[in-house]
Enzyme design. Structure first.
Site, PDB file in Angstrom:
ATOM      1  N   ASP A  49       3.473  47.536 -16.515  1.00  0.00           N
ATOM      2  CA  ASP A  49       2.178  48.345 -17.680  1.00  0.00           C
ATOM      3  C   ASP A  49       1.360  47.678 -18.041  1.00  0.00           C
ATOM      4  O   ASP A  49       0.031  46.986 -18.375  1.00  0.00           O
ATOM      5  CB  ASP A  49       2.395  49.258 -18.736  1.00  0.00           C
ATOM      6  CG  ASP A  49       3.420  48.767 -20.010  1.00  0.00           C
ATOM      7  OD1 ASP A  49       3.926  47.480 -19.706  1.00  0.00           O
ATOM      8  OD2 ASP A  49       4.063  49.247 -20.531  1.00  0.00           O
ATOM      9  N   SER A  50       1.952  46.464 -17.351  1.00  0.00           N
ATOM     10  CA  SER A  50       0.875  45.031 -17.807  1.00  0.00           C
ATOM     11  C   SER A  50       0.064  45.129 -16.795  1.00  0.00           C
ATOM     12  O   SER A  50      -1.077  43.873 -17.081  1.00  0.00           O
ATOM     13  CB  SER A  50       1.353  43.673 -17.468  1.00  0.00           C
ATOM     14  OG  SER A  50       2.716  43.133 -15.736  1.00  0.00           O
ATOM     15  N   ASP A  88       6.839  51.308 -14.394  1.00  0.00           N
ATOM     16  CA  ASP A  88       6.953  51.731 -15.379  1.00  0.00           C
ATOM     17  C   ASP A  88       6.691  52.081 -16.359  1.00  0.00           C
ATOM     18  O   ASP A  88       5.007  53.205 -15.405  1.00  0.00           O
ATOM     19  CB  ASP A  88       6.261  50.610 -16.678  1.00  0.00           C
ATOM     20  CG  ASP A  88       6.984  49.498 -16.954  1.00  0.00           C
ATOM     21  OD1 ASP A  88       8.202  49.679 -17.232  1.00  0.00           O
ATOM     22  OD2 ASP A  88       6.114  48.327 -17.050  1.00  0.00           O
ATOM     23  N   LYS A 118      10.889  52.469 -15.180  1.00  0.00           N
ATOM     24  CA  LYS A 118      11.648  51.739 -16.281  1.00  0.00           C
ATOM     25  C   LYS A 118      10.857  51.691 -17.563  1.00  0.00           C
ATOM     26  O   LYS A 118       9.795  52.369 -17.479  1.00  0.00           O
ATOM     27  CB  LYS A 118      11.057  50.474 -15.915  1.00  0.00           C
ATOM     28  CG  LYS A 118      11.400  48.930 -17.367  1.00  0.00           C
ATOM     29  CD  LYS A 118      11.136  47.814 -16.678  1.00  0.00           C
ATOM     30  CE  LYS A 118       9.810  47.165 -16.388  1.00  0.00           C
ATOM     31  NZ  LYS A 118       9.083  47.643 -18.448  1.00  0.00           N
ATOM     32  N   GLU A 120      11.047  51.065 -22.517  1.00  0.00           N
ATOM     33  CA  GLU A 120      11.445  50.979 -23.101  1.00  0.00           C
ATOM     34  C   GLU A 120      12.350  51.502 -24.428  1.00  0.00           C
ATOM     35  O   GLU A 120      11.657  52.534 -24.760  1.00  0.00           O
ATOM     36  CB  GLU A 120       9.828  50.371 -24.228  1.00  0.00           C
ATOM     37  CG  GLU A 120       9.414  49.083 -22.980  1.00  0.00           C
ATOM     38  CD  GLU A 120       7.765  48.243 -23.470  1.00  0.00           C
ATOM     39  OE1 GLU A 120       8.167  48.038 -24.712  1.00  0.00           O
ATOM     40  OE2 GLU A 120       6.964  48.289 -22.491  1.00  0.00           O
ATOM     41  N   GLU A 186      13.320  40.819 -22.660  1.00  0.00           N
ATOM     42  CA  GLU A 186      12.456  40.228 -22.812  1.00  0.00           C
ATOM     43  C   GLU A 186      12.955  39.866 -24.077  1.00  0.00           C
ATOM     44  O   GLU A 186      12.853  40.340 -25.431  1.00  0.00           O
ATOM     45  CB  GLU A 186      11.269  41.123 -22.865  1.00  0.00           C
ATOM     46  CG  GLU A 186       9.892  40.104 -22.868  1.00  0.00           C
ATOM     47  CD  GLU A 186       8.483  41.205 -22.466  1.00  0.00           C
ATOM     48  OE1 GLU A 186       8.879  42.115 -21.598  1.00  0.00           O
ATOM     49  OE2 GLU A 186       8.061  40.641 -22.629  1.00  0.00           O
TER      50      GLU A 186
END
Ligand code: KIV
Length: 275
Positions: A49-50, A88, A118, A120, A186
């Site tokens: 999602d960057s 993501d 993925k 978070e 991270e």
């Protein structure tokens, strides 16, 4: 006639089996041509999602939508043959309930062809991870600095220093027990990353963590020097493509202004061959 065997695409089990083996090479990609480039070297390609920050100019990843992820996921899938493709889950698409997470994870996979999602979060996302893994969706977890929680964390700070280390340990244990096939660590201290890597049974993939992790990941635009709005300490620039691009654009502009581009070899005659 010699025929080479068809490329085998790596799966969650292949990545999981690399625990403690040679390091997993992972990068993000958002477009087909870049996916083709990274597929040649990577075990795992993440449609991160960057993308919201590096391609769409958003100030954080919070504004990224399912539609953006699906569009970029499809583009990347067209360029991947060997690497495992992970996508993501964007902010707001999975936190409400396990059922919401399953619905959106299934949509991301069905509409893009990604082999896993993925998401978070650590201990507080364990029930959600378990729910969707039990229903057939491989999950890569992401703990430590979780950029979607930037507002709650008070910025993009190192996580897990001193007495906070136990929280990150607990997150790593929780996502492992919930069935994640690997976990991104991270921006955590290197010793903590090494301890977690020794402790848990799934591969750790570091970003701003430690060379001792089971693999490494970087944002492709960061490591190519294409995204130079800011540079976190953990990014190593392997190229300076933004500078190369600026130089090329400046040269083009000068040649257009001086009428030296296009040159005779770039234009067409009235007669003769050539398209
Ligand atoms: O969004 C992303 O690109 C990521 C990686 C940096 C791990 O989550």
């Amino acid at each position: 006639m010699s025929q080479s065997a068809p490329q085998k695409t790596l799966t969650a089990s292949d990545i999981r089996a690399r625990k403690g083996q040679d390091p997993l090479v992972c990068l993000t990609a958002y477009t087909t041509p870049v996916a083709q480039l990274v597929d040649a070297e990577c075990d795992l390609v993440l449609v991160g999602d960057s993308v919201g920050m590096v391609l769409h100019g958003l100030p954080s990843t919070l504004g990224v939508t399912m539609e953006m992820m699906i569009l970029h996921g499809r583009a990347v899938a067209r360029g991947i043959e060997r690497a495992m493709l992970v996508i993501d889950m964007p902010f707001g698409s999975y936190e409400e309930s396990p059922a919401q997470a399953f619905r959106n994870a299934a949509r991301l996979m069905a509409e893009t062809g990604a082999a896993a999602v993925k998401l978070e979060g650590g201990a507080h996302m364990a029930d959600t991870i378990r729910f969707i893994v039990e229903r057939g969706i491989p999950v890569m977890a992401h703990i430590g600095l979780t950029p979607q929680a930037v507002n709650a964390l008070g910025g993009y700070k190192v996580q897990g220093r001193a007495e906070d280390a136990e929280r990150i340990h607990a997150d790593a244990r929780a996502v492992t027990e919930a069935g994640a096939f690997s976990v991104v660590l991270e921006k955590v201290p290197a010793t903590l990353a090494d301890q977690i890597t020794d402790e848990i049974a799934i591969p750790t993939v570091g970003i701003g963590a430690s060379a001792g992790c089971d693999g490494q990941i970087l944002v492709i635009d960061d490591m190519l020097g294409l995204f130079d709005a800011f540079k976190p300490k953990f990014v190593k620039r392997y190229a300076d493509l933004a500078k190369d691009a600026r130089d090329a654009i400046r040269a083009y502009a000068a040649e257009v202004r001086s009428r030296s581009f296009p040159a005779p070899e770039h234009v067409f005659s009235d007669e003769g061959k050539g398209a």
